[in-house]
Design an enzyme around this catalytic site. Structure first.
Site, PDB file in Angstrom:
ATOM      1  N   HIS A 176       0.876  -1.184   0.000  1.00 17.94           N
ATOM      2  CA  HIS A 176       0.000   0.000   0.000  1.00 17.94           C
ATOM      3  C   HIS A 176       0.916   1.238   0.000  1.00 17.94           C
ATOM      4  O   HIS A 176       1.038   1.954   0.991  1.00 17.94           O
ATOM      5  CB  HIS A 176      -0.890  -0.038   1.248  1.00 17.94           C
ATOM      6  CG  HIS A 176      -2.083   0.869   1.193  1.00 17.94           C
ATOM      7  ND1 HIS A 176      -2.366   1.687   0.110  1.00 17.94           N
ATOM      8  CD2 HIS A 176      -3.081   1.099   2.099  1.00 17.94           C
ATOM      9  CE1 HIS A 176      -3.469   2.366   0.356  1.00 17.94           C
ATOM     10  NE2 HIS A 176      -3.925   2.035   1.547  1.00 17.94           N
ATOM     11  N   GLN A 214      -0.257   4.830   1.052  1.00 16.96           N
ATOM     12  CA  GLN A 214      -0.427   4.951   2.504  1.00 16.96           C
ATOM     13  C   GLN A 214       0.923   5.214   3.176  1.00 16.96           C
ATOM     14  O   GLN A 214       1.053   6.102   4.022  1.00 16.96           O
ATOM     15  CB  GLN A 214      -1.058   3.661   3.057  1.00 16.96           C
ATOM     16  CG  GLN A 214      -1.295   3.719   4.555  1.00 16.96           C
ATOM     17  CD  GLN A 214      -2.362   4.725   4.939  1.00 16.96           C
ATOM     18  OE1 GLN A 214      -3.451   4.696   4.388  1.00 16.96           O
ATOM     19  NE2 GLN A 214      -2.071   5.623   5.864  1.00 16.96           N
ATOM     20  N   ASP A 221      -2.489  -1.722  12.367  1.00 15.86           N
ATOM     21  CA  ASP A 221      -3.489  -1.834  11.296  1.00 15.86           C
ATOM     22  C   ASP A 221      -4.468  -2.929  11.724  1.00 15.86           C
ATOM     23  O   ASP A 221      -4.228  -3.649  12.713  1.00 15.86           O
ATOM     24  CB  ASP A 221      -2.779  -2.199   9.973  1.00 15.86           C
ATOM     25  CG  ASP A 221      -3.724  -2.267   8.773  1.00 15.86           C
ATOM     26  OD1 ASP A 221      -4.863  -1.756   8.863  1.00 15.86           O
ATOM     27  OD2 ASP A 221      -3.324  -2.842   7.737  1.00 15.86           O
ATOM     28  N   CYS A 241      -3.615   3.437   9.735  1.00 17.66           N
ATOM     29  CA  CYS A 241      -4.020   3.846   8.381  1.00 17.66           C
ATOM     30  C   CYS A 241      -5.522   4.049   8.261  1.00 17.66           C
ATOM     31  O   CYS A 241      -5.981   4.734   7.355  1.00 17.66           O
ATOM     32  CB  CYS A 241      -3.534   2.821   7.364  1.00 17.66           C
ATOM     33  SG  CYS A 241      -4.116   1.150   7.702  1.00 17.66           S
ATOM     34  N   ARG A 298      -3.562  12.054   3.279  1.00 19.26           N
ATOM     35  CA  ARG A 298      -3.701  11.227   2.075  1.00 19.26           C
ATOM     36  C   ARG A 298      -3.948  12.125   0.862  1.00 19.26           C
ATOM     37  O   ARG A 298      -3.404  11.891  -0.210  1.00 19.26           O
ATOM     38  CB  ARG A 298      -4.871  10.232   2.217  1.00 19.26           C
ATOM     39  CG  ARG A 298      -4.696   9.110   3.226  1.00 19.26           C
ATOM     40  CD  ARG A 298      -3.557   8.167   2.901  1.00 19.26           C
ATOM     41  NE  ARG A 298      -3.650   7.564   1.577  1.00 19.26           N
ATOM     42  CZ  ARG A 298      -4.316   6.445   1.293  1.00 19.26           C
ATOM     43  NH1 ARG A 298      -4.943   5.796   2.247  1.00 19.26           N
ATOM     44  NH2 ARG A 298      -4.325   5.954   0.066  1.00 19.26           N
TER      45      ARG A 298
HETATM   46  N1   CP Z   1      -6.197   3.720   4.608  1.00 20.59           N
HETATM   47  C1   CP Z   1      -6.906   3.435   3.502  1.00 20.59           C
HETATM   48  O1   CP Z   1      -6.391   3.048   2.453  1.00 20.59           O
HETATM   49  O2   CP Z   1      -8.241   3.604   3.671  1.00 20.59           O
HETATM   50  P1   CP Z   1      -9.367   3.143   2.646  1.00 20.59           P
HETATM   51  O3   CP Z   1      -9.346   1.637   2.614  1.00 20.59           O
HETATM   52  O4   CP Z   1     -10.639   3.691   3.205  1.00 20.59           O
HETATM   53  O5   CP Z   1      -9.039   3.692   1.285  1.00 20.59           O
HETATM   54  N1  NVA Z   2      -4.500  -4.024   5.672  1.00 21.25           N
HETATM   55  C1  NVA Z   2      -5.741  -3.361   5.367  1.00 21.25           C
HETATM   56  C2  NVA Z   2      -5.489  -1.948   4.993  1.00 21.25           C
HETATM   57  C3  NVA Z   2      -6.720  -1.138   4.710  1.00 21.25           C
HETATM   58  C4  NVA Z   2      -6.406   0.279   4.324  1.00 21.25           C
HETATM   59  C5  NVA Z   2      -6.453  -4.109   4.244  1.00 21.25           C
HETATM   60  O1  NVA Z   2      -5.805  -4.525   3.296  1.00 21.25           O
HETATM   61  O2  NVA Z   2      -7.672  -4.274   4.341  1.00 21.25           O
END
Ligand code: CP
Ligand code: NVA
Length: 312
Positions: free
Chosen positions: A128, A131, A223, A263, A291
């Protein structure tokens, strides 16, 4: 030559620092770059739900003068309705850029491979990067000097953890990761992060002890324990992560001036208590706001690089 952002491997340390500086400039001057995406259309190919990533990209693209199309799983069912390669080649004929949130990282790689326009990873099972860039910016915003800080990640060795491992190692932040046994970060990601850490002169410490990881850390991060797509494993995961909650008792081991980061979305009472996430050291909504500014910086970086390359 187009530039993609599949993961933070795609950016040098200097480029990451440049994006953080650009983010600060954009945050200070919300009109900066307002015509950079004039007459450009960016597609959001999202296979999973999203609040922050989708909204910050849509608003960010609009503020830079462009236009966004949201293409959810009902419109574009990658690899099911048609192959990811065909989706990518087709979208490249209409769009100027693609932001993708996919189940597998292979889909991100395929989108990049077959697209003639920049592709940005808006979350895959492995990484990600947007992020992590926001998180590095948010840390810099709070501490000013990021080199030499200690970052503790407690929880699942997942996509967010992987990008933070790479990002922290590249910019010179020590990183401690504590996961339950069996939930460690991917071995290849660890090995690569270690090579970056050697270059920047920082340590990567992996353990199964939240107390050890948090000890004197400047930043505490967690997370969700159940990422999108892992819902069937919920019961087992909630049991396995039971001792990995971020609560006041654990936070007492951190540096006095520590910040708490997440996040989002968060589950109060699971990976973090309400007391911590809604407490004075938490910066989670600054992170969420950032973000938007970081997304704009990433778009400016990738699209300006592309323009520069095209005119050379
Ligand atoms: N942190 C993040 O990516 O949030 P969303 O899943 O809401 O986009
Ligand atoms: N680890 C989480 C992050 C969400 C922003 C997922 O992948 O669902």
């Amino acid at each position: 030559m187009k530039r993609d952002l599949m993961s933070l491997h795609d950016l040098s340390s200097d480029e990451i620092l440049h994006i953080l500086d650009l983010t600060q400039k954009i945050k200070n001057d919300k009109t900066m770059g307002k015509a950079i995406l004039k007459d450009q259309s960016i597609g959001l190919v999202f296979q999973k739900p999203s609040n922050r990533t989708r909204v910050s990209f849509e608003v960010g693209v609009t503020q830079l003068g462009g236009h966004c199309l949201y293409l959810g799983p009902d419109e574009i069912n990658l690899g099911v309705r048609e192959s990811t390669a065909d989706v990518s080649k087709t979208l490249s004929r209409y769009l100027n850029g693609i932001v993708a949130r996919t189940h597998t990282h292979q889909d991100i790689e395929d989108l990049c491979r077959y697209s003639s326009v920049p592709v940005i990873n808006g979350l895959s099972d492995l990484y990600h990067p947007c992020q992590a860039l926001t998180d590095l910016f948010s840390i810099k915003e709070k501490f000013e000097q990021i080199k030499g800080l200690t970052f503790a990640y407690i929880g699942d060795g997942n996509n967010v953890c992987h990008s933070l491992l790479i990002g922290c190692a590249k910019v010179g932040i020590h990183i401690n990761v504590a996961t339950p046994k069996g939930y460690e970060p991917d071995e290849d990601v660890i090995e690569t992060a270690k090579t970056y850490a050697e270059q920047s002169g920082v340590s990567i410490d992996l353990s199964n002890s939240p107390e050890e990881a948090v000890g004197q850390a400047d930043v505490i991060y967690t997370d969700v324990w159940v990422s999108m797509g892992q819902e069937k494993e919920s019961e087992k995961r909630l049991a396995d992560f039971d001792n990995f909650q971020i609560n006041e008792k654990l936070m007492q081991l951190a540096n006095n001036k520590h910040i708490f980061m997440h996040c989002l979305p968060a589950h109060r009472g699971q990976e973090v208590t309400a007391e911590v996430i809604d407490g004075p050291n938490s910066i989670v909504f600054d992170q969420a706001e950032n973000r938007l500014h970081t997304q704009k910086a990433v778009l400016m970086f990738l699209f300006q690089t592309q323009e520069t390359c095209q005119t050379e």
